[in-house]
Design an enzyme around this catalytic site. Structure first.
Site, mmCIF file in Angstrom:
data_model
loop_
_atom_site.group_PDB
_atom_site.id
_atom_site.type_symbol
_atom_site.label_atom_id
_atom_site.label_comp_id
_atom_site.label_asym_id
_atom_site.label_seq_id
_atom_site.Cartn_x
_atom_site.Cartn_y
_atom_site.Cartn_z
ATOM 1 N N GLU A 58 18.723 -2.627 8.319
ATOM 2 C CA GLU A 58 18.206 -4.056 8.873
ATOM 3 C C GLU A 58 17.224 -4.388 7.550
ATOM 4 O O GLU A 58 17.104 -3.647 6.659
ATOM 5 C CB GLU A 58 16.625 -4.138 9.545
ATOM 6 N N GLU B 298 9.536 -8.021 5.132
ATOM 7 C CA GLU B 298 7.923 -8.143 5.400
ATOM 8 C C GLU B 298 7.350 -9.408 4.975
ATOM 9 O O GLU B 298 7.901 -9.687 3.651
ATOM 10 C CB GLU B 298 6.881 -7.164 5.254
ATOM 11 N N LYS C 262 22.133 0.451 3.146
ATOM 12 C CA LYS C 262 20.617 -0.145 3.110
ATOM 13 C C LYS C 262 19.812 0.872 1.961
ATOM 14 O O LYS C 262 18.454 -0.204 1.382
ATOM 15 C CB LYS C 262 20.201 0.465 4.512
ATOM 16 N N ALA D 205 7.391 -8.492 -14.010
ATOM 17 C CA ALA D 205 6.425 -7.169 -14.023
ATOM 18 C C ALA D 205 4.811 -7.149 -13.380
ATOM 19 O O ALA D 205 4.292 -7.999 -13.544
ATOM 20 C CB ALA D 205 6.351 -7.569 -16.424
ATOM 21 N N GLY D 206 4.444 -5.892 -13.700
ATOM 22 C CA GLY D 206 3.593 -5.795 -12.740
ATOM 23 C C GLY D 206 2.709 -4.580 -12.357
ATOM 24 O O GLY D 206 3.287 -3.219 -13.151
ATOM 25 N N GLY E 134 5.952 -0.807 -3.367
ATOM 26 C CA GLY E 134 4.675 -0.478 -3.000
ATOM 27 C C GLY E 134 5.216 -0.372 -1.693
ATOM 28 O O GLY E 134 6.590 -0.590 -1.400
ATOM 29 N N CYS F 243 8.327 1.175 2.637
ATOM 30 C CA CYS F 243 10.014 1.258 2.255
ATOM 31 C C CYS F 243 10.674 1.678 1.303
ATOM 32 O O CYS F 243 10.636 2.505 0.501
ATOM 33 C CB CYS F 243 10.659 -0.246 3.207
ATOM 34 N N LYS G 240 2.547 -6.498 -1.085
ATOM 35 C CA LYS G 240 2.990 -7.400 -1.490
ATOM 36 C C LYS G 240 1.501 -8.733 -0.588
ATOM 37 O O LYS G 240 1.419 -7.986 0.602
ATOM 38 C CB LYS G 240 4.267 -7.355 -0.989
ATOM 39 N N ARG H 44 0.637 0.665 3.283
ATOM 40 C CA ARG H 44 1.421 2.138 2.528
ATOM 41 C C ARG H 44 2.082 2.106 1.753
ATOM 42 O O ARG H 44 2.662 0.837 0.593
ATOM 43 C CB ARG H 44 2.274 1.986 4.125
HETATM 44 P P1 NAD Z 1 5.926 1.189 11.950
HETATM 45 O O1 NAD Z 1 5.490 2.589 11.430
HETATM 46 O O2 NAD Z 1 5.480 -0.001 11.313
HETATM 47 O O3 NAD Z 1 6.321 1.573 13.446
HETATM 48 C C1 NAD Z 1 6.906 2.495 13.661
HETATM 49 C C2 NAD Z 1 7.167 2.451 15.772
HETATM 50 O O4 NAD Z 1 7.189 3.335 15.846
HETATM 51 C C3 NAD Z 1 5.477 2.910 15.593
HETATM 52 O O5 NAD Z 1 4.639 2.355 16.090
HETATM 53 C C4 NAD Z 1 5.357 3.923 16.653
HETATM 54 O O6 NAD Z 1 4.153 4.359 17.230
HETATM 55 C C5 NAD Z 1 6.366 3.504 16.504
HETATM 56 N N1 NAD Z 1 7.309 5.519 17.688
HETATM 57 C C6 NAD Z 1 7.216 6.814 16.774
HETATM 58 N N2 NAD Z 1 7.575 7.022 17.479
HETATM 59 C C7 NAD Z 1 8.868 7.011 19.010
HETATM 60 C C8 NAD Z 1 9.279 7.092 20.037
HETATM 61 N N3 NAD Z 1 9.980 8.020 19.982
HETATM 62 N N4 NAD Z 1 9.051 6.028 20.826
HETATM 63 C C9 NAD Z 1 9.233 5.458 20.887
HETATM 64 N N5 NAD Z 1 8.025 4.822 19.891
HETATM 65 C C10 NAD Z 1 8.168 5.189 18.972
HETATM 66 O O7 NAD Z 1 7.618 1.327 10.608
HETATM 67 P P2 NAD Z 1 8.077 0.039 10.208
HETATM 68 O O8 NAD Z 1 7.838 -0.623 9.229
HETATM 69 O O9 NAD Z 1 8.746 -0.548 11.614
HETATM 70 O O10 NAD Z 1 9.804 0.987 10.624
HETATM 71 C C11 NAD Z 1 10.315 1.480 11.204
HETATM 72 C C12 NAD Z 1 12.130 1.315 10.370
HETATM 73 O O11 NAD Z 1 12.589 0.195 10.126
HETATM 74 C C13 NAD Z 1 11.666 2.212 9.096
HETATM 75 O O12 NAD Z 1 12.861 3.445 9.345
HETATM 76 C C14 NAD Z 1 11.816 1.357 8.146
HETATM 77 O O13 NAD Z 1 12.204 2.350 7.025
HETATM 78 C C15 NAD Z 1 12.975 0.948 8.627
HETATM 79 N N6 NAD Z 1 12.818 -0.636 8.178
HETATM 80 C C16 NAD Z 1 11.078 -1.325 8.110
HETATM 81 C C17 NAD Z 1 11.222 -2.798 7.340
HETATM 82 C C18 NAD Z 1 9.718 -3.243 6.714
HETATM 83 O O14 NAD Z 1 9.930 -3.897 6.147
HETATM 84 N N7 NAD Z 1 9.017 -2.552 7.773
HETATM 85 C C19 NAD Z 1 12.534 -3.424 7.008
HETATM 86 C C20 NAD Z 1 14.164 -2.847 6.735
HETATM 87 C C21 NAD Z 1 13.691 -1.396 7.629
#
Ligand code: NAD
Length: 442
Positions: free
Chosen positions: A154, A158, A210, A258-259, A263, A266, A328, A335
């Site tokens: 993905e 955000e 990714k 620059a800044g 964070g 990801c 951001k 995080r």
């Molecule tokens: P997050 O912490 O916001 O959400 C993760 C969710 O998974 C939590 O609600 C948690 O309770 C749930 N969870 C954990 N174990 C579980 C299980 N066994 N069954 C069901 N639910 C479970 O994390 P996120 O930011 O949404 O990221 C998720 C993944 O996507 C990560 O690998 C991240 O690197 C990737 N990702 C995130 C983004 C982003 O912008 N946030 C973009 C691309 C990829």
């Protein structure tokens, strides 16, 4: 037959994906182990801030297209295609990614499935994970069920998550199963009709796309920030430098701001996990440069602390107003946020730290409750010896010197994101400092 979808893990990625898939016309079931989160989502309440998502969530909870549950059993019975969107955080005390949530979600789902289905990984994982997970699925799957498997990383950002999901700039699918590929083309048919690039590849390439993208973006940010360090010594203007090299189409201007650095949930953990994984593979030196990228990034935070300390002489007894705590703008995600990290460092060094973020106060207060959180810009600037802009929200970018001059104790500002007009502030009698600019002695 219209495919029925589930999304396992309903955080920033999963809740967005689930609501957007409902918007595309699918029946969707979101699953999470977090009971409170599922209750909120079921009421149509989004537990975090993401523009456009609340309306989409409410619309499809009301229409019945989008439901939520904590039951993996229910998901297994309901879904034809299951998206895995659980977290892969950095392991405590290590650089590697913690795969326990992905492993457990996939194993429990695969064991519960009793019909033909497709499991699709979306979380960001170390290269090699898909093949390992495929063998877990094989080991636990019920004999009567044919379970296909694919990895579909993905790329949503955000703050733009809904638009990025509904209108992705590319789709990447790693699989060794033609039927998995075909089903995903059905899921993404709307994007494919618009000629969105669809890259069908093997598991390893999909996983690496990714982390390669994130490593590149992190490198771009730290690259310009390394030049900031030079400019801070010899003089010059980092914004002009970025504009000038950015005109070269091979380089491009985006991600050259620059800044205070990157964070979030990801980039930092993904470049660390990539280094850890590559070392595990015996390629100790290959991604070593990412260590430097990380170091440059963290040094920017120290630089802000240093600038503030220099400007104030000493921190105890001084009030520092931090503008922004999200990593951001347009997000409430704190995080690994540079703003929160810098605020904590200043607090620990004895400053009286006030903080205001238009959306992320609540999350910041959960992580660092000891700061003085404010609800408005004038409130945070009240009595401040210095203002420090660390998240480039529009509200802060549009701030004018006269908006806040009545509130502050001293007219001092540090622009940690290079978004204010230095001359405007200097002309209004403020002491203005920024990252990537040489500072004259206070
Ligand atoms: P997050 O912490 O916001 O959400 C993760 C969710 O998974 C939590 O609600 C948690 O309770 C749930 N969870 C954990 N174990 C579980 C299980 N066994 N069954 C069901 N639910 C479970 O994390 P996120 O930011 O949404 O990221 C998720 C993944 O996507 C990560 O690998 C991240 O690197 C990737 N990702 C995130 C983004 C982003 O912008 N946030 C973009 C691309 C990829």
């Amino acid at each position: 037959m219209t495919l029925r979808l589930t999304v396992i893990g309903t955080g920033y990625l999963g809740a967005t994906h689930a609501a957007c898939m409902a918007e595309l016309g699918f029946e969707v079931l979101g699953v999470d182990t977090n009971v409170q989160r599922i209750e909120e989502l079921s009421r149509g309440e989004l537990p975090f801030h993401e523009p456009e998502l609340p309306a989409l969530l409410r619309k499809h909870v009301a229409s019945g297209k989008l439901r939520f549950t904590t039951s993996i059993q229910e998901a297994a019975e309901f879904g034809d295609v299951h998206f895995i969107a659980v977290g892969t955080p950095q392991r405590a005390g290590e650089n590697a990614a913690d795969m326990q949530y992905v492993d457990s979600a996939i194993a429990s789902l695969a064991a519960a499935i009793r019909k033909d289905a497709l499991i699709v990984g979306k979380s960001t994982v170390p290269v090699g994970s898909s093949r390992r997970l495929k063998s877990i699925i094989h080991d636990v799957a019920h004999h009567g069920a044919k379970i296909d498997f694919a990895w579909n990383p993905e790329f949503l950002r955000e703050g733009f998550a809904v638009q990025d999901t509904l209108h992705p700039d590319r789709l990447v699918v790693g699989t060794d199963s033609p039927s998995a590929d075909q089903k995903l083309r059905q899921v993404y048919a709307a994007a494919l009709r618009r000629d969105t690039p669809y890259i069908s590849t093997d598991f390893e390439t999909a996983e690496l796309v990714k982390v390669a993208a994130n490593a590149f973006l992190a490198t771009k940010i730290s690259f310009i920030n390394a030049f900031s360090e030079v400019v801070e010594v010899v003089g010059g203007d980092i914004r002009t430098l970025a504009d000038a090299i950015g005109h070269d189409a091979r380089i491009g201007r985006r991600f050259l701001n620059a800044g205070a650095g990157f964070g979030g949930g990801c980039l930092p953990k993904d470049i660390r996990a990539l280094q850890a994984r590559v070392s595990e593979l015996g390629l100790d030196h290959t991604m070593q440069f990412l260590n430097e990228i990380d170091e440059i990034n963290l040094r920017r935070r120290e630089r802000v602390v240093h600038l503030v300390t220099e400007e104030l002489g000493e921190l105890p007894g001084k009030t520092v107003a931090i503008l922004g705590s999200a990593f951001k703008p347009n997000s409430d995600d704190v995080r690994d946020s540079p703003a929160l990290d810098i605020a904590a460092k200043l607090f620990n060094a004895g400053a009286d730290v006030k903080m205001y973020d238009p959306k992320a106060n609540k999350n910041a207060a959960k992580r660092f409750p000891r700061l003085n959180y404010c609800d408005t810009l004038p409130e945070v600037m009240e009595g401040a010896d210095i203002g420090v802009l660390l998240t480039e929200w529009d509200e802060f970018k549009m701030m004018k010197p006269y908006d806040v001059e009545q509130q502050v104790k001293q007219k001092k500002i540090v622009d940690g994101r290079n978004v204010l007009n230095p001359q405007e502030w200097k002309d209004a009698g403020w002491r203005f400092t920024a990252l990537g600019q040489r500072t004259e002695a206070p």
